[in-house]
Motif scaffolding. Structure first.
Motif, mmCIF file in Angstrom:
data_model
loop_
_atom_site.group_PDB
_atom_site.id
_atom_site.type_symbol
_atom_site.label_atom_id
_atom_site.label_comp_id
_atom_site.label_asym_id
_atom_site.label_seq_id
_atom_site.Cartn_x
_atom_site.Cartn_y
_atom_site.Cartn_z
ATOM 1 N N LEU A 205 65.122 42.705 76.940
ATOM 2 C CA LEU A 205 65.262 42.570 75.484
ATOM 3 C C LEU A 205 63.972 42.950 74.759
ATOM 4 O O LEU A 205 63.665 42.425 73.689
ATOM 5 N N GLN A 206 63.248 43.917 75.321
ATOM 6 C CA GLN A 206 62.022 44.449 74.706
ATOM 7 C C GLN A 206 62.140 45.967 74.601
ATOM 8 O O GLN A 206 62.896 46.600 75.340
ATOM 9 N N TRP A 207 61.367 46.543 73.680
ATOM 10 C CA TRP A 207 61.324 48.000 73.574
ATOM 11 C C TRP A 207 60.816 48.578 74.896
ATOM 12 O O TRP A 207 59.868 48.059 75.493
ATOM 13 N N SER A 208 61.431 49.639 75.354
ATOM 14 C CA SER A 208 61.104 50.242 76.647
ATOM 15 C C SER A 208 60.105 51.380 76.473
ATOM 16 O O SER A 208 60.382 52.354 75.756
ATOM 17 N N GLU A 209 58.982 51.290 77.144
ATOM 18 C CA GLU A 209 57.987 52.367 77.081
ATOM 19 C C GLU A 209 58.555 53.662 77.640
ATOM 20 O O GLU A 209 58.289 54.744 77.120
ATOM 21 N N GLU A 210 59.340 53.550 78.709
ATOM 22 C CA GLU A 210 59.935 54.754 79.305
ATOM 23 C C GLU A 210 60.878 55.450 78.328
ATOM 24 O O GLU A 210 60.872 56.686 78.195
ATOM 25 N N ALA A 211 61.690 54.664 77.621
ATOM 26 C CA ALA A 211 62.613 55.246 76.651
ATOM 27 C C ALA A 211 61.854 55.863 75.476
ATOM 28 O O ALA A 211 62.206 56.949 74.996
ATOM 29 N N LEU A 212 60.820 55.177 75.009
ATOM 30 C CA LEU A 212 60.022 55.709 73.905
ATOM 31 C C LEU A 212 59.377 57.029 74.295
ATOM 32 O O LEU A 212 59.343 57.986 73.502
ATOM 33 N N GLN A 213 58.866 57.128 75.516
ATOM 34 C CA GLN A 213 58.262 58.373 75.983
ATOM 35 C C GLN A 213 59.310 59.470 76.113
ATOM 36 O O GLN A 213 59.051 60.638 75.782
ATOM 37 N N PHE A 214 60.490 59.113 76.577
ATOM 38 C CA PHE A 214 61.561 60.092 76.737
ATOM 39 C C PHE A 214 61.882 60.774 75.402
ATOM 40 O O PHE A 214 62.100 61.983 75.348
ATOM 41 N N PHE A 215 61.913 59.972 74.329
ATOM 42 C CA PHE A 215 62.227 60.520 73.006
ATOM 43 C C PHE A 215 60.987 61.027 72.258
ATOM 44 O O PHE A 215 61.098 61.534 71.145
ATOM 45 N N GLY A 216 59.810 60.866 72.861
ATOM 46 C CA GLY A 216 58.593 61.365 72.234
ATOM 47 C C GLY A 216 58.165 60.571 71.026
ATOM 48 O O GLY A 216 57.593 61.123 70.079
ATOM 49 N N ILE A 217 58.400 59.261 71.033
ATOM 50 C CA ILE A 217 58.040 58.432 69.871
ATOM 51 C C ILE A 217 57.260 57.202 70.323
ATOM 52 O O ILE A 217 57.321 56.151 69.694
ATOM 53 N N GLU A 218 56.470 57.360 71.397
ATOM 54 C CA GLU A 218 55.803 56.191 71.971
ATOM 55 C C GLU A 218 54.754 55.571 71.063
ATOM 56 O O GLU A 218 54.361 54.422 71.254
ATOM 57 N N ASN A 219 54.262 56.319 70.078
ATOM 58 C CA ASN A 219 53.251 55.755 69.171
ATOM 59 C C ASN A 219 53.831 55.319 67.833
ATOM 60 O O ASN A 219 53.109 55.137 66.855
ATOM 61 N N LEU A 220 55.154 55.116 67.786
ATOM 62 C CA LEU A 220 55.802 54.657 66.564
ATOM 63 C C LEU A 220 55.943 53.135 66.611
ATOM 64 O O LEU A 220 56.419 52.576 67.601
ATOM 65 N N VAL A 221 55.520 52.472 65.532
ATOM 66 C CA VAL A 221 55.669 51.013 65.460
ATOM 67 C C VAL A 221 57.120 50.688 65.098
ATOM 68 O O VAL A 221 57.639 51.157 64.086
ATOM 69 N N LEU A 222 57.766 49.892 65.932
ATOM 70 C CA LEU A 222 59.178 49.568 65.742
ATOM 71 C C LEU A 222 59.337 48.149 65.214
ATOM 72 O O LEU A 222 58.421 47.327 65.316
ATOM 73 N N PRO A 223 60.499 47.815 64.652
ATOM 74 C CA PRO A 223 60.741 46.447 64.178
ATOM 75 C C PRO A 223 60.610 45.446 65.320
ATOM 76 O O PRO A 223 60.846 45.768 66.486
ATOM 77 N N LYS A 224 60.271 44.218 64.992
ATOM 78 C CA LYS A 224 60.224 43.141 65.980
ATOM 79 C C LYS A 224 61.643 42.782 66.388
ATOM 80 O O LYS A 224 62.520 42.616 65.534
ATOM 81 N N ILE A 225 61.885 42.663 67.684
ATOM 82 C CA ILE A 225 63.213 42.282 68.181
ATOM 83 C C ILE A 225 63.334 40.763 68.146
ATOM 84 O O ILE A 225 62.479 40.045 68.665
ATOM 85 N N VAL A 226 64.410 40.280 67.523
ATOM 86 C CA VAL A 226 64.648 38.844 67.383
ATOM 87 C C VAL A 226 66.039 38.514 67.911
ATOM 88 O O VAL A 226 66.849 39.405 68.172
ATOM 89 N N SER A 227 66.326 37.229 68.054
ATOM 90 C CA SER A 227 67.650 36.817 68.509
ATOM 91 C C SER A 227 68.663 36.968 67.373
ATOM 92 O O SER A 227 68.307 37.238 66.224
ATOM 93 N N SER A 228 69.922 36.745 67.693
ATOM 94 C CA SER A 228 71.004 36.888 66.709
ATOM 95 C C SER A 228 71.137 35.671 65.814
ATOM 96 O O SER A 228 71.870 35.719 64.818
ATOM 97 N N SER A 229 70.459 34.579 66.158
ATOM 98 C CA SER A 229 70.639 33.320 65.432
ATOM 99 C C SER A 229 69.316 32.567 65.347
ATOM 100 O O SER A 229 68.961 31.799 66.233
ATOM 101 N N GLU A 230 68.579 32.814 64.273
ATOM 102 C CA GLU A 230 67.334 32.117 63.966
ATOM 103 C C GLU A 230 66.960 32.465 62.531
ATOM 104 O O GLU A 230 67.486 33.416 61.959
ATOM 105 N N ILE A 231 66.073 31.717 61.943
ATOM 106 C CA ILE A 231 65.669 32.002 60.560
ATOM 107 C C ILE A 231 64.642 33.131 60.561
ATOM 108 O O ILE A 231 63.572 33.009 61.150
ATOM 109 N N TYR A 232 64.993 34.244 59.890
ATOM 110 C CA TYR A 232 64.097 35.405 59.822
ATOM 111 C C TYR A 232 63.211 35.365 58.581
ATOM 112 O O TYR A 232 62.101 35.880 58.578
#
Length: 509
Positions: A205-232
């Motif tokens: 449940l974390q961003w994958s470095e391998e996937a980011l490298q595959f798409f060539g976007i490894e230095n892009l800051v992505l949103p924080k991954i959170v659960s489906s039920s918590e106060i954001y």
């Protein structure tokens, strides 16, 4: 007298709704605004990011006014959930909060060449990242659309180079703006939406470095991954100021939750613009061998274990009815389609493969195109109307067959919701073609209810899943098969033949 209500923003492909539910899952009030899609080129589908945001805000304001007229107060709403069309991509400037390009919608097919290029770069082709994200490389998913934007829109590439680029799915865009935007807005995405980007490892449940490298976007800051039920965060302004946003689910996972498919083996099918069948596989992801998608079903709380699902996706369901109405002017409404289709007992051999932008699961053929087979001088509009409904049901059968091959126990009953499920005729056809019971709730806003359940669980409206037993439990309808196996298989064989004839059209000049 105090009330415990929960609100849900349901931002779909064709409309935005804000629905207010009570503790029993009954609708107290709602407001809905239609959305506009733009088609700048064949196969392209876009929407205005600010129109999507403004429609959500307007729906909330109108619903609160209706709520007040009923004797309730905005403060009765304990929390708000968000559910959204998945895979849709938005990019905006982190410094200004302004969109850099229109939202590219999930069904957009412009990325065929991008997919081919990426697949050819890896020995596993379209399955290059399946072991990480559970998904094949297709035009469907978010990262492919982001790669296209970086390759084709100079303003997006420039923003990335200058570290101004914010990428997100629609849940991220809504939560960011509703919690303040450039004035402290929260940049998050929940695990279900993140699982549709091809960038998240569904095991960790974390961003994958391998996937980011595959798409060539490894230095892009992505949103924080959170659960489906918590106060954001809390609503920044308006009638619902300071009320917490506490639930977030991609629309199909939200429908799974709304249908209370919490046990391994439970399944639901949502008939909307597209058609989506999800099968709960429990607390471990199942990697499909039959063209299905492995996805996160939900995670209720940041420290809880996630549940997973297998999914089969149909690109065109309700949108085929819109096509008959808006493009061909053959009907004026969905009700008229049902009326026409009910005038005949079968399609007289007509099959309509609604592959307007390719076929999704279990075929995954970007080269397929819409095809009507079996026309004769006997064919009438009634037969084509019925064939349009049957197309949705046949594609659902193809997915169910794949799911049955993946599981040890064939599915015996399917829970249904979404716009087309309102049609008794279509649900009877579905039961006939599947050969199993089709179970429909009386209140069919399952998608909105699912996000409301997630938001309510986060703030204690419901203490646990067990508390949901009485939610939306009355007045269900069951459709049972009315044709024999021989006729069912004969009809389905014709569909399979028609699908074969839909392949290869994008290579025809």
């Amino acid at each position: 007298m105090s009330h415990k209500l929960v609100g849900a923003i349901d931002q779909g492909t064709t409309s935005t709704r804000f629905v207010v539910f009570d503790e029993f899952g009954s609708i107290v009030t709602l407001h809905q605004i239609q959305s506009v899609q733009h088609y700048p080129h064949p196969g392209w589908v876009e929407q205005d990011p600010f129109e999507l945001l403004d429609s959500a805000k307007a729906c909330m304001e109108h619903a609160v006014r209706k709520l007040n007229a009923l004797g309730y107060s905005a403060s009765d709403i304990q929390s708000i959930g968000i559910t959204n069309q998945r895979e849709t991509v938005l990019v905006w400037d982190k410094l200004t909060g302004q969109p850099i390009y229109p939202a590219i919608i999930w069904s957009d097919g412009r990325t065929v060449e991008t997919v081919q290029k990426l697949a050819s770069s890896h020995e596993k082709g379209k399955l290059a990242l399946q072991h990480i994200c559970g998904l094949p490389l297709t035009t469907y998913f978010s990262a492919v659309k982001l790669r296209w934007l970086l390759d084709n829109i100079p303003e997006v590439a420039e923003a990335k180079e200058q570290d101004r680029l914010q990428f997100g799915t629609l849940d991220t865009w809504l939560i960011y703006n509703l919690t303040g935007g450039v004035n402290g807005g929260v940049v998050v995405t929940d695990v279900t939406n993140a699982s549709r980007t091809m960038l998240m490892d569904i095991h960790t449940l974390q961003w994958s470095e391998e996937a980011l490298q595959f798409f060539g976007i490894e230095n892009l800051v992505l949103p924080k991954i959170v659960s489906s039920s918590e106060i954001y965060g809390t609503i920044h302004d308006g009638a619902l100021y300071n009320i917490p946003i506490a639930g977030c689910l991609g629309d199909q996972q939200a429908a799974l939750v709304g249908q209370k498919c919490f046990n391994q083996g439970d399944a639901k099918n949502t008939y909307g613009t597209g058609c989506f069948m999800l099968f709960n596989t429990g607390n471990k992801p199942v990697v499909s061998q039959h063209g299905l998608l492995s996805t996160v079903a939900y995670q209720f709380g940041k420290n809880s274990s996630p549940s997973y699902a297998l999914e089969g996706s149909v690109a065109v369901a309700g949108s085929s009815i819109s096509w008959l109405r808006d493009n061909l002017k053959l009907i004026d409404s969905v009700d008229q389609l049902n009326e026409l289709a009910s005038q005949v007992n079968d399609t007289a051999g007509v099959y309509f493969v609604t592959a307007f932008a390719g076929l999704f699961a279990p075929y995954w053929r970007e080269d397929a195109r819409g095809t009507i087979c079996g026309l004769t001088q006997f064919t009438t509009l009634h037969h084509i109307a019925r064939a349009t409904l049957e197309a949705v049901c046949y594609q659902s059968r193809a997915i169910l067959d794949a799911m049955n091959r993946e599981s040890n126990t064939p599915l015996r009953s399917l829970k249904v919701d979404g716009g087309i499920s309102n049609s008794d005729l279509c649900m009877q056809i579905q039961s006939d073609i599947l050969g199993i019971h089709v179970d429909r709730p009386s209140m069919r806003e399952s998608t909105a209810l699912g996000s409301a359940i997630a938001a309510g669980l986060a703030v204690g409206v419901w203490k646990s899943i067990e508390d949901l037993e009485q939610v939306n439990n009355k007045g269900r309808s069951t459709f049972k098969p009315q044709i024999n196996t021989e006729k069912r298989e004969h009809m389905y064989h014709g569909w399979q033949e028609a699908v074969q004839r839909s392949f290869g059209w994008t290579s025809v000049v």
